[in-house]
Design an enzyme around this catalytic site. Structure first.
Site, short mmCIF file in Angstrom:
data_model
loop_
_atom_site.label_atom_id
_atom_site.label_comp_id
_atom_site.label_asym_id
_atom_site.label_seq_id
_atom_site.Cartn_x
_atom_site.Cartn_y
_atom_site.Cartn_z
N GLU A 66 16.79 -13.76 41.80
CA GLU A 66 17.53 -14.14 40.59
C GLU A 66 18.11 -12.86 39.94
O GLU A 66 17.44 -11.82 39.93
CB GLU A 66 16.54 -14.79 39.60
CG GLU A 66 17.09 -15.09 38.22
CD GLU A 66 15.99 -15.50 37.21
OE1 GLU A 66 14.85 -14.98 37.30
OE2 GLU A 66 16.28 -16.33 36.34
N LYS A 153 21.21 -22.44 37.03
CA LYS A 153 19.81 -22.68 36.61
C LYS A 153 19.76 -23.75 35.52
O LYS A 153 20.41 -23.62 34.46
CB LYS A 153 19.22 -21.36 36.10
CG LYS A 153 17.75 -21.41 35.73
CD LYS A 153 17.27 -19.99 35.39
CE LYS A 153 15.80 -19.90 35.08
NZ LYS A 153 15.38 -18.50 34.81
N CYS A 223 14.01 -19.36 39.63
CA CYS A 223 12.82 -18.97 38.87
C CYS A 223 12.09 -20.13 38.19
O CYS A 223 11.39 -20.87 38.83
CB CYS A 223 13.18 -17.88 37.88
SG CYS A 223 11.72 -17.01 37.28
N1 CDV Z 1 13.12 -15.87 34.82
C1 CDV Z 1 12.28 -16.90 34.54
O1 CDV Z 1 12.68 -18.06 34.59
N2 CDV Z 1 11.04 -16.57 34.20
C2 CDV Z 1 10.04 -17.54 33.82
C3 CDV Z 1 8.98 -16.93 32.94
C4 CDV Z 1 9.51 -16.53 31.70
C5 CDV Z 1 7.85 -17.88 32.66
C6 CDV Z 1 9.34 -18.16 34.99
O2 CDV Z 1 9.16 -19.38 34.96
O3 CDV Z 1 8.90 -17.46 35.89
#
Ligand code: CDV
Length: 375
Positions: A66, A153, A223
């Site tokens: 990401e 996202k 993520c």
């Molecule tokens: N970049 C992210 O989406 N990070 C989130 C953290 C903040 C919890 C994740 O779910 O890994």
């Protein structure tokens, strides 16, 4: 070649009537930390090294994290719009492979004949004010020589306003990005498997003789999405065989993550974050009978913000088959046999036989929790 001592060379080639191989050599390209002042050209040089290594290992698809080309800037409150804009990439003539900072990477991919999936901060339409900004991932197919998949996202974690405590680690994704508006759309990728069933040869999707025999079905998430069963199931319902996921996950952010009384040290907090990451991707891969390639940007950014490692490839049974060993730039490679998806998709998670949509209305009708009436 059997990368990293993997599951062997291709099997039958289809030429003599035997089942064509659906094995693909895939690499995760984990990146170590990138500071706020690191120029994109330095990051690209690091990416090129990983691509060189991938080429030498006969990799067909390389997956970057990401927001791969800069520091994870949403932890900083950036109030000057011009400064903020420097973290975003703009398509040229509607083509992200021509975006100024990404073009050299796609030129290399084209030269090497390697597919690339990469995450970046997208400025979608520079003529709009304010710009529509997304946290985006794209898939470049070397065979098609174009982008064949784009994902923005959906689940943006964190807050719009920074935390009050001066030293808190912010996650200002809700401030800097709009929620993804492309849904979870799986796509097929040409040129990765032999003798795929195709429309041009008169075959149709979803018929008994083409299920699991077309070009690979790929989904992307970014993520935080990996923690949501809904995202995985949306791809599962499209028959996804390979889910690609890049992440920047903080290893220390009590305001954001809350605190677990079991964790006494920062090291324990980080270990728990790695555990939750692996739990999510192993569960998602197993319950949707797909491979997943999960790639971190990790290590200490700007000398003080820890991002967890834990990059790994998970098989359709939910097992981690290979994982990165460092918190730095590192390529990890596995030959993924898409046919291993067939058991789960045909038995325990044969959705058409076992799902009960009449019981699932609450999943889309309700967002937050509504507890039952008090007794
Ligand atoms: N970049 C992210 O989406 N990070 C989130 C953290 C903040 C919890 C994740 O779910 O890994």
């Amino acid at each position: 070649m059997a990368p990293n001592g993997t599951n062997g060379a291709n099997g039958a080639n289809g030429a003599n009537g035997t089942t064509p191989s659906r094995k693909i050599v895939v690499a995760g390209a984990q990146l170590g930390p990138i500071d706020m002042t690191t120029p994109r050209s330095d990051v690209l040089d690091r990416c090129f090294k990983l691509m060189d290594e991938a080429k030498s290992k006969n990799v067909k698809l390389i997956v970057f994290p990401e927001i791969a080309l800069t520091s994870f800037f949403p932890r900083h409150l950036i109030q000057d719009p011009d400064e903020l804009e420097t973290f975003f990439e703009q398509e040229v003539e509607g083509d992200p492979t021509k975006a100024l900072n990404m073009k050299p990477l796609f030129d290399k991919a084209r030269e090497y004949g390697i597919d690339v999936s990469i995450g970046y901060a997208e400025c979608a339409d520079p003529t709009l004010t304010p710009h529509k900004h997304f946290n985006t991932a794209i898939y470049y197919s070397a065979k098609a020589d174009k982008i064949v998949g784009k994902y923005r996202k959906v689940h943006l974690p964190g807050t719009f306003e920074p935390y009050e405590r001066k030293d808190a680690t912010n996650q200002l994704e809700k401030r800097y990005f709009a929620p993804g508006n492309l849904g979870f759309k799986a796509f097929r990728v040409p040129g990765l498997v032999e003798n795929a069933a195709t429309k041009s040869s008169g075959q149709e999707a979803n018929s008994a003789d083409t299920i699991g025999r077309g070009d690979p079905i790929v989904g992307m998430m970014i993520c935080n999405d990996r923690r949501w069963a809904e995202a995985w199931r949306a791809y599962g319902l499209q028959g996804a065989e390979l889910v690609l996921e890049g992440y920047n996950t903080t290893g220390w952010a009590p305001e954001l993550l809350g605190t677990n009384p079991k964790n006494q040290t920062k090291e324990q907090v980080k270990e728990e974050a790695i555990f939750h990451h692996k739990l999510s991707v192993q569960h998602g891969s197993y319950t949707n009978a797909c491979w997943s390639v999960n790639v971190a940007k990790c290590g200490l950014e700007d000398g003080k913000y820890p991002l967890i490692p834990g990059s790994c490839i998970v098989d359709p049974d939910g097992a981690i088959v290979v994982e990165a060993k460092t918190e730095d730039d590192e390529l990890f490679v596995w030959e993924c046999d898409l046919d291993l998806c067939k058991r789960g998709k045909g038995k325990v998670f044969a959705f058409e036989r076992h799902r009960r949509t009449e019981a699932y209305g609450i999943l889309v009708e309700q967002t937050g929790v509504k507890e039952p009436e008090l007794l």
